[in-house]
Design a protein around this motif. Structure first.
Motif, PDB file in Angstrom:
ATOM      1  N   THR A 276       0.624   3.332   0.470  1.00  0.00           N
ATOM      2  CA  THR A 276       1.364   4.613   1.163  1.00  0.00           C
ATOM      3  C   THR A 276       1.060   5.692   0.359  1.00  0.00           C
ATOM      4  N   ILE A 277       0.513   6.935   1.086  1.00  0.00           N
ATOM      5  CA  ILE A 277       0.249   8.117   0.540  1.00  0.00           C
ATOM      6  C   ILE A 277       1.226   9.189   1.079  1.00  0.00           C
ATOM      7  N   PHE A 278       2.018  10.032   0.237  1.00  0.00           N
ATOM      8  CA  PHE A 278       3.036  11.135   0.824  1.00  0.00           C
ATOM      9  C   PHE A 278       2.952  12.309   0.006  1.00  0.00           C
ATOM     10  N   SER A 279       2.976  13.425   0.546  1.00  0.00           N
ATOM     11  CA  SER A 279       3.127  14.722  -0.240  1.00  0.00           C
ATOM     12  C   SER A 279       4.536  14.739  -0.745  1.00  0.00           C
ATOM     13  N   ARG A 280       4.847  15.555  -1.686  1.00  0.00           N
ATOM     14  CA  ARG A 280       6.200  15.647  -2.363  1.00  0.00           C
ATOM     15  C   ARG A 280       7.202  15.907  -1.333  1.00  0.00           C
ATOM     16  N   GLU A 281       8.232  14.992  -1.378  1.00  0.00           N
ATOM     17  CA  GLU A 281       9.215  14.847  -0.750  1.00  0.00           C
ATOM     18  C   GLU A 281      10.452  14.049  -1.375  1.00  0.00           C
ATOM     19  N   LYS A 282      11.719  14.154  -0.818  1.00  0.00           N
ATOM     20  CA  LYS A 282      12.874  13.430  -1.443  1.00  0.00           C
ATOM     21  C   LYS A 282      12.637  11.805  -0.952  1.00  0.00           C
ATOM     22  N   ILE A 283      11.721  11.219  -1.863  1.00  0.00           N
ATOM     23  CA  ILE A 283      11.773   9.770  -1.655  1.00  0.00           C
ATOM     24  C   ILE A 283      11.859   9.148  -2.944  1.00  0.00           C
ATOM     25  N   THR A 284      12.335   7.672  -2.975  1.00  0.00           N
ATOM     26  CA  THR A 284      12.488   6.940  -4.149  1.00  0.00           C
ATOM     27  C   THR A 284      11.257   6.115  -4.077  1.00  0.00           C
ATOM     28  N   TYR A 285      11.125   5.632  -5.679  1.00  0.00           N
ATOM     29  CA  TYR A 285       9.881   4.717  -5.707  1.00  0.00           C
ATOM     30  C   TYR A 285      10.141   3.299  -5.227  1.00  0.00           C
ATOM     31  N   GLN A 286      11.519   3.100  -5.101  1.00  0.00           N
ATOM     32  CA  GLN A 286      11.832   1.527  -4.266  1.00  0.00           C
ATOM     33  C   GLN A 286      11.549   1.730  -2.815  1.00  0.00           C
ATOM     34  N   GLU A 287      11.679   2.875  -2.198  1.00  0.00           N
ATOM     35  CA  GLU A 287      11.427   3.108  -0.821  1.00  0.00           C
ATOM     36  C   GLU A 287       9.659   3.203  -0.562  1.00  0.00           C
ATOM     37  N   ILE A 288       9.056   3.568  -1.602  1.00  0.00           N
ATOM     38  CA  ILE A 288       7.611   3.651  -1.490  1.00  0.00           C
ATOM     39  C   ILE A 288       7.135   2.252  -1.662  1.00  0.00           C
ATOM     40  N   TYR A 289       7.571   1.660  -2.717  1.00  0.00           N
ATOM     41  CA  TYR A 289       7.128   0.344  -2.888  1.00  0.00           C
ATOM     42  C   TYR A 289       7.341  -0.699  -1.587  1.00  0.00           C
ATOM     43  N   LYS A 290       8.598  -0.614  -1.027  1.00  0.00           N
ATOM     44  CA  LYS A 290       9.204  -1.356   0.261  1.00  0.00           C
ATOM     45  C   LYS A 290       8.012  -0.980   1.592  1.00  0.00           C
ATOM     46  N   PHE A 291       7.680   0.286   1.792  1.00  0.00           N
ATOM     47  CA  PHE A 291       6.749   0.778   2.783  1.00  0.00           C
ATOM     48  C   PHE A 291       5.296   0.263   2.393  1.00  0.00           C
ATOM     49  N   THR A 292       4.868   0.113   1.172  1.00  0.00           N
ATOM     50  CA  THR A 292       3.656  -0.590   0.865  1.00  0.00           C
ATOM     51  C   THR A 292       3.516  -2.175   0.943  1.00  0.00           C
ATOM     52  N   ILE A 293       4.563  -2.582   0.837  1.00  0.00           N
ATOM     53  CA  ILE A 293       4.599  -3.828   0.911  1.00  0.00           C
ATOM     54  C   ILE A 293       4.596  -4.445   2.387  1.00  0.00           C
ATOM     55  N   TYR A 294       5.459  -3.688   3.243  1.00  0.00           N
ATOM     56  CA  TYR A 294       5.502  -3.909   4.711  1.00  0.00           C
ATOM     57  C   TYR A 294       3.924  -3.713   5.201  1.00  0.00           C
ATOM     58  N   SER A 295       3.211  -2.777   4.648  1.00  0.00           N
ATOM     59  CA  SER A 295       1.760  -2.329   5.042  1.00  0.00           C
ATOM     60  C   SER A 295       0.911  -3.516   4.821  1.00  0.00           C
ATOM     61  N   LEU A 296       1.158  -4.140   3.442  1.00  0.00           N
ATOM     62  CA  LEU A 296       0.356  -5.310   2.945  1.00  0.00           C
ATOM     63  C   LEU A 296       0.456  -6.351   3.884  1.00  0.00           C
ATOM     64  N   MET A 297       1.864  -6.916   4.244  1.00  0.00           N
ATOM     65  CA  MET A 297       2.162  -7.910   5.137  1.00  0.00           C
ATOM     66  C   MET A 297       1.561  -7.519   6.403  1.00  0.00           C
ATOM     67  N   TYR A 298       1.378  -6.196   7.010  1.00  0.00           N
ATOM     68  CA  TYR A 298       1.096  -6.122   8.318  1.00  0.00           C
ATOM     69  C   TYR A 298      -0.460  -6.302   8.112  1.00  0.00           C
ATOM     70  N   SER A 299      -1.114  -6.116   7.229  1.00  0.00           N
ATOM     71  CA  SER A 299      -2.591  -6.380   6.955  1.00  0.00           C
ATOM     72  C   SER A 299      -2.921  -7.727   7.064  1.00  0.00           C
ATOM     73  N   LYS A 300      -2.136  -8.597   6.462  1.00  0.00           N
ATOM     74  CA  LYS A 300      -2.401 -10.064   6.214  1.00  0.00           C
ATOM     75  C   LYS A 300      -1.985 -10.566   7.755  1.00  0.00           C
ATOM     76  N   LYS A 301      -0.923 -10.245   8.491  1.00  0.00           N
ATOM     77  CA  LYS A 301      -0.351 -10.603   9.643  1.00  0.00           C
ATOM     78  C   LYS A 301      -1.712 -10.448  10.827  1.00  0.00           C
ATOM     79  N   THR A 302      -2.247  -9.182  10.630  1.00  0.00           N
ATOM     80  CA  THR A 302      -3.236  -8.968  11.874  1.00  0.00           C
ATOM     81  C   THR A 302      -4.862  -9.082  11.438  1.00  0.00           C
ATOM     82  N   GLY A 303      -5.071  -9.954  10.608  1.00  0.00           N
ATOM     83  CA  GLY A 303      -6.441 -10.301  10.350  1.00  0.00           C
ATOM     84  C   GLY A 303      -6.823 -10.574   8.967  1.00  0.00           C
ATOM     85  N   LYS A 304      -5.957  -9.913   7.944  1.00  0.00           N
ATOM     86  CA  LYS A 304      -6.291 -10.087   6.602  1.00  0.00           C
ATOM     87  C   LYS A 304      -7.528  -9.284   6.314  1.00  0.00           C
ATOM     88  N   ASN A 305      -8.036  -9.429   5.009  1.00  0.00           N
ATOM     89  CA  ASN A 305      -9.092  -8.710   4.304  1.00  0.00           C
ATOM     90  C   ASN A 305      -9.372  -7.452   4.783  1.00  0.00           C
TER      91      ASN A 305
END
Length: 578
Positions: A276-305
């Protein structure tokens, strides 16, 4: 005893004793590359090694970044170190350290405070020992540094900073107005749980340690690696583009390919990543972590590696993920409501007579309607629910076909079984109990495992197949020909049947290679006393070609689609009863 180029270094009570002193002196000089990796591997703490004659020292990368050293190789580190040592501890630190360097004594053991990169005081336990040259002068200084209370900040397996440090550092950068763009990259090991299950937790820890070293040394000097939960590693990115983040990930993959991890066991390690890469905006690190984990899971679900960046598509997929999980659990808790087993006939290739059925699991979601097995079965496997559902399928199928065997005792019933179930010893025992309770003849059962998604370690697969076959149950390898290890499995593992994937039938009329492939596999299988079932036959023209290839049985829409229990009885049982 640790061996390095015919020189023995003995580690005992943090004291370094050296045998064959003359030979090992040749290892010192321009760098410590031959000694340092050996010392680093045998200790969970930080190993520092220095040439006293040149006052050049090598520090672990993690420690370097934690306390803000300028690099891993530091000349005259005392001048830097004294700036970060707490003023109340400076005198004892100076006396202990300089005493060793001057050769006044051979060993020290002290505790003192230093400031880390954030200006916080941390306690260090520092054990140092010198090695003298053949003239008796101080030559090498080797120190073991421990962070006291490190259980809260340093991971004992990888010696990386842990989850809490990751979030603290990220939160601080989030508040820094000088950083225009902030990114979070999380790397996960593909199929790591399989490594733990097939080998041991200790074995998995070794893989994590080796992987941490590879990733850490693949990163630029100004980027730090953290150990998060499970098999995940975290990286904080400052003012980088998506292209740069992807470049970092691809570099790690490239380095990973060069290192044959645990060659003896033939384990292939691949990594997926979410970012997850973002410009300065009102967002918490918990939200960024959640979005990044979602992206990791999507990577594994759609073919891995591969690396996946957070997007609306990722978010929508995650919402569907949560909802499907919810409805799957509801179905199971409501006595497998909305689950159904369909049965597809298998016929003899010579006579076209019915020889068996394959049981196929279906699920109709309350919200999404019929969901493909390719989507919901991975959910069951990831959550462990596959064990419960798998036992239900075996229970229902053996009860259903028990009466059929009175009419047609040679009928074979194939049931798809996940490798996750077969790894589980308790699950195999449950299978045995169900079969015995329903008094179903084991010789009429076939367990199908999928070749394209099966265990990569052939030795382990062999053990699993032996356990099943010792129960009297045959093993069939499904989707044969689409995975990388097809022929390796045929050579090493005793399989009772292979089911050639339907992709080799689809172009049978126009592609001569498919005919050659099927014929070749059939001939090899006969030599190994393995039966061959061909999937996906849908047209009469295909059937005519298939008959000439001498396969044992055929499964496909030409002879029958998968049907529910009632339709299966109506179409097949009544005919058998006649």
């Amino acid at each position: 005893m640790i061996e390095t180029d015919n020189n023995d270094i003995v580690i005992k009570d943090s004291l370094i004793l050296v045998e064959k002193r003359d030979e090992i002196m040749e290892l010192a000089g321009e760098n410590f590359d031959k000694i340092y990796p050996v010392l680093e591997k045998i200790n969970d703490d930080f190993i520092v090694i220095g040439d006293i004659k040149t006052m050049t020292f090598k520090f672990p990368k993690v420690l370097m970044k934690k306390i803000g050293l300028p690099s891993e190789i530091v000349e005259n580190p005392y001048t830097y170190w004294k700036k970060i040592v707490h003023e109340k501890d400076l005198v004892k630190f100076r006396e202990a350290t300089l005493g060793l360097i001057k050769g006044e004594y051979d060993y020290n053991d002290i505790e003192y405070r230093v400031k880390d990169i954030r200006g916080k005081n941390i306690w260090l336990k520092h054990k140092g020992s010198i090695i003298r040259d053949k003239n008796g002068d101080p030559w090498l200084l080797i120190s073991v540094i421990s962070i006291l209370g490190k259980q809260t900040s340093i991971d004992s397996i990888t010696r990386l900073m842990k989850f809490t440090e990751f979030f603290e550092h990220f939160s601080e950068k989030l508040k820094n107005p000088k950083i225009n763009e902030l990114g979070m990259l999380i790397i996960g090991v593909d199929n790591f749980e399989e490594i733990n299950q097939l080998h041991s937790r200790q074995y998995g820890d070794r893989v994590l340690k080796m992987l941490a070293d590879i990733i850490q040394y693949s990163l630029p000097e100004d980027i730090c690696l953290y150990r998060l939960d499970g098999d995940n590693f975290g990286i904080i990115l400052e003012d980088v583009s998506k292209d740069k983040a992807e470049e970092i990930y691809l570099n790690i993959k490239s380095q990973l390919k060069k290192v044959q991890i645990l060659k003896k066991e033939k384990i292939n390690i691949t990594i997926s990543a979410g970012c997850t890469i973002f410009s300065r905006e009102k967002i918490t690190y918990q939200e960024i972590y959640k979005f990044t984990i979602y992206s990791l899971m999507y990577s594994k679900k759609t073919g891995k590696n591969k690396i996946v960046f957070f997007s609306n598509e990722v978010m929508e997929n995650k919402i569907r993920h949560f909802e499907i999980l919810y409805y799957l659990k509801q179905s199971i808790e409501n006595n497998f409501k909305d689950f159904e087993i369909y049965y597809q006939p298998q016929v003899s290739a010579k006579t076209e007579e019915l020889v068996g059925f394959e049981a196929l699991l279906r699920w109709k979601c309350e919200k999404f309607g019929s969901v493909s097995p390719n989507e919901f079965i991975p959910f069951l496997e990831e959550t462990g629910m596959i064990n419960v559902v798998g036992k239900w399928v075996l229970e229902e199928t053996t009860k259903f076909f028990k009466e059929w065997l009175k009419i047609y005792p040679k009928l074979k019933i194939s049931i798809n079984v996940s490798c996750i179930q077969l790894i589980n010893e308790a699950c195999i025992l449950e299978f045995k109990k169900i079969i015995e309770k329903n008094k179903f003849p084991v010789e009429n059962l076939i367990f199908e495992i999928t070749e394209s998604n099966t265990i990569k370690n052939i030795k382990v697969l062999k053990k699993i197949c032996n356990k099943i076959q010792n129960l009297g149950i045959d093993i069939a390898l499904d989707d044969f020909g689409v995975g990388y290890s097809s022929f390796g499995i045929l050579k090493e593992v005793h399989i009772d049947m292979i089911k050639i994937d339907r992709s080799f039938v689809k172009d049978l009329l126009i592609n001569p290679f498919d005919v050659t492939f099927i014929k070749f596999i059939t001939e090899i299988s006969k030599q190994r006393n393995i039966k061959v079932c061909l999937e996906g036959v849908e047209r009469k023209e295909e059937l005519e070609i298939v008959k000439s290839l001498e396969v044992d049985c055929i499964q496909g829409y030409y002879f029958g689609k998968p049907e529910c229990k009632e339709e299966t009885i109506r179409k097949y049982y009544k005919n058998l009863a006649k």
